[in-house]
Design an enzyme around this catalytic site. Structure first.
Site, PDB file in Angstrom:
ATOM      1  CG  HIS A  64      -1.810   1.179   1.295  1.00 37.19           C
ATOM      2  ND1 HIS A  64      -1.865   1.991   2.392  1.00 37.19           N
ATOM      3  CD2 HIS A  64      -2.664   1.721   0.399  1.00 37.19           C
ATOM      4  CE1 HIS A  64      -2.724   2.973   2.180  1.00 37.19           C
ATOM      5  NE2 HIS A  64      -3.211   2.835   0.977  1.00 37.19           N
ATOM      6  CD  GLU A  67      -2.992   2.905  -3.473  1.00 37.19           C
ATOM      7  OE1 GLU A  67      -3.636   3.973  -3.454  1.00 37.19           O
ATOM      8  OE2 GLU A  67      -3.282   1.911  -2.775  1.00 37.19           O
ATOM      9  CG  HIS A  68      -0.052   6.376  -0.828  1.00 40.22           C
ATOM     10  ND1 HIS A  68      -0.888   7.458  -0.664  1.00 40.22           N
ATOM     11  CD2 HIS A  68      -0.760   5.298  -0.403  1.00 40.22           C
ATOM     12  CE1 HIS A  68      -2.036   7.059  -0.153  1.00 40.22           C
ATOM     13  NE2 HIS A  68      -1.985   5.749   0.011  1.00 40.22           N
ATOM     14  CD  GLU A 146      -5.252   5.514   2.631  1.00 39.56           C
ATOM     15  OE1 GLU A 146      -5.927   4.562   2.201  1.00 39.56           O
ATOM     16  OE2 GLU A 146      -4.192   5.905   2.079  1.00 39.56           O
TER      17      GLU A 146
END
Length: 452
Positions: A64, A67-68, A146
């Protein structure tokens, strides 16, 4: 609409409908192209075969995090340039991470497809040249924020994480969710990140789909031009075994006392792996039981008993581990969850004994067919489905025939999977008790609704 596909890069003989053709570059990148000239737009979708199931204990959240990081700049595109270039050209873009894959996608005006392909190739081939401590720290903080906003500081926000940890035992590759833990995010070093990228962000670990108003020959030439020189990587370890017994063999339960609007009963049932007839039968069973306002559980709990304000039952499809049947019920004010749970078990036992009616089967199959058509109706949805079936099942053509497999399932198969799996000894249960009294929480919820 007729849908066909080939695997050798040639055009099908019968191409009166939409087509999907597959090609492979010398470096291992699989490319799936599908023409659709209805509107002058096209979608570029790239799936990497890496998700949280590929992570190891102590280093969760890297998939994840990447992904950023993939939007943080590459050799030719600095900082926020990827967003600026796509949006400046009239396109939209995003990326997501799951247990089993990470994907990136742009929907562009048709004449801007080359730009999207160049951008994706640039970061696949050169992200490491731009990855430094500053960009890692920046995106580490974004991901941690997040987590606070979507998990830690919202009502029921940690339910998915808690139930997953219950349903899959400690050490199982699906025991942790893609968001990762705060401690592991803090512990990830720049070298951890670089090694993760080198291992998984390679052309031979990816599928690229381009769908929409395209010229396949020109599109393939662009793909070869921008992706063809990126070297493959052969050091990817196989994902850990995610198999488990068909049933849990007992009921796992956790009580959570939090500041939530109402009592809630959530449960995860262990169901067959995706890609099987049994999984499609389970999907139909859960649709009959909890898929919308015509479902059995909604009719029983919300309409008849009025013991719940919401009741849903859906399928989390997984390829590398047993899927999960996800039950989510929010209780009415003053109702005991034990009474709701007893009603649920009564409905599941009745369904296992009698199976669905012909009308329920027809309605459930129509509902799943509509959902399938909705996914394939947009160029972005179709590109995503083609990537999904190519990465997880080895054949993008399966995306175009998925609904037919659902329509072939019989009522007897639906009843059989319900009897075998939708049992009290095959579920993890999460019980939410508000820290204030349920009546006070309900009063606050009603007042908030009146104020809006």
């Amino acid at each position: 609409m007729g849908l066909t596909a080939t695997s050798d890069g040639t055009q099908p003989q019968d191409s009166d409908g939409l087509t999907a053709t597959e090609h492979r570059l010398a470096n291992g990148l699989r490319v799936v192209l599908s023409q659709d000239h209805l509107t002058p737009v096209a979608s570029v979708c790239l799936w990497y075969d890496v998700g949280s199931r590929h992570e190891v204990k102590g280093r969760t959240g890297l998939a994840h995090l990447f992904e950023h990081l993939m939007f943080q700049g590459s050799a030719s595109v600095k900082g926020n340039g990827h967003f600026e270039l796509v949006q400046g050209a009239g396109g939209s873009l995003n990326g997501t991470t799951s247990f089993e894959r990470t994907n990136y996608f742009e929907t562009m005006p048709a004449h801007q497809v080359e730009l999207a392909l160049w951008l994706e190739a640039d970061r696949m081939g050169s992200l490491l040249t731009a990855l430094d401590e500053e960009s890692l720290e920046n995106q580490r903080d974004v991901v941690k924020n997040e987590r606070r906003q979507r998990y830690d500081n919202v009502p029921y926000g940690t339910a998915f994480e808690r139930l997953t940890a219950l349903a899959y035992p400690d050490g199982h590759p699906y025991h942790h969710t893609p968001i990762g833990s705060m401690a592991d995010l803090d512990a990830a070093s720049l070298e951890d990140a670089r090694a993760f990228f080198r291992t998984y962000y390679a052309p031979n670990n990816a599928v690229l789909a381009v769908v929409g108003d395209i010229d396949p020959e020109q599109t393939l030439a662009w793909v070869e031009k921008y992706f063809g020189t990126i070297p493959g990587h052969d050091g990817k370890p196989a994902p850990r075994d995610g198999s488990l017994p068909d049933v849990m063999g007992g009921q796992l339960r956790e009580v959570v006392e939090e500041d939530v609007p109402s009592r809630a009963l959530m449960a995860a049932y262990r169901l067959p792996h995706d890609g099987t007839r049994e999984s499609d039968a389970a999907d139909l069973a859960l649709t009959v039981l909890g898929g919308g306002e015509s479902s059995r559980l909604h009719n029983r709990l919300v309409r008849h008993d009025r013991s719940a304000v919401a009741a849903g039952f859906g399928l989390l499809r997984l390829a590398g581990a047993p899927s999960l049947g996800w039950l989510d019920i929010k209780a009415s004010s003053g109702v005991e969850l034990a009474d709701i749970e007893a009603a649920v078990d009564e409905e599941l036992a009745r369904f296992a004994a009698e199976g669905p009616t012909p009308q329920e089967m027809e309605r459930a199959q129509a509902q799943l067919e509509r959902e399938w058509l909705d996914r394939l109706a947009t160029v972005a949805g179709r590109a995503d489905e083609l990537c999904r079936f190519a990465v997880l099942y080895g054949d993008p053509q399966l995306a175009l025939s998925a609904v037919q497999r659902v329509l072939e399932i019989t009522a007897a198969e639906v009843q059989a999977v319900a009897a075998a799996r939708l049992r009290p000894d095959n579920r993890a249960v999460l019980v939410y008790e508000p820290t204030g009294s349920p009546d006070e929480a309900a009063d606050e919820t009603e007042q908030e609704g009146a104020d809006q």
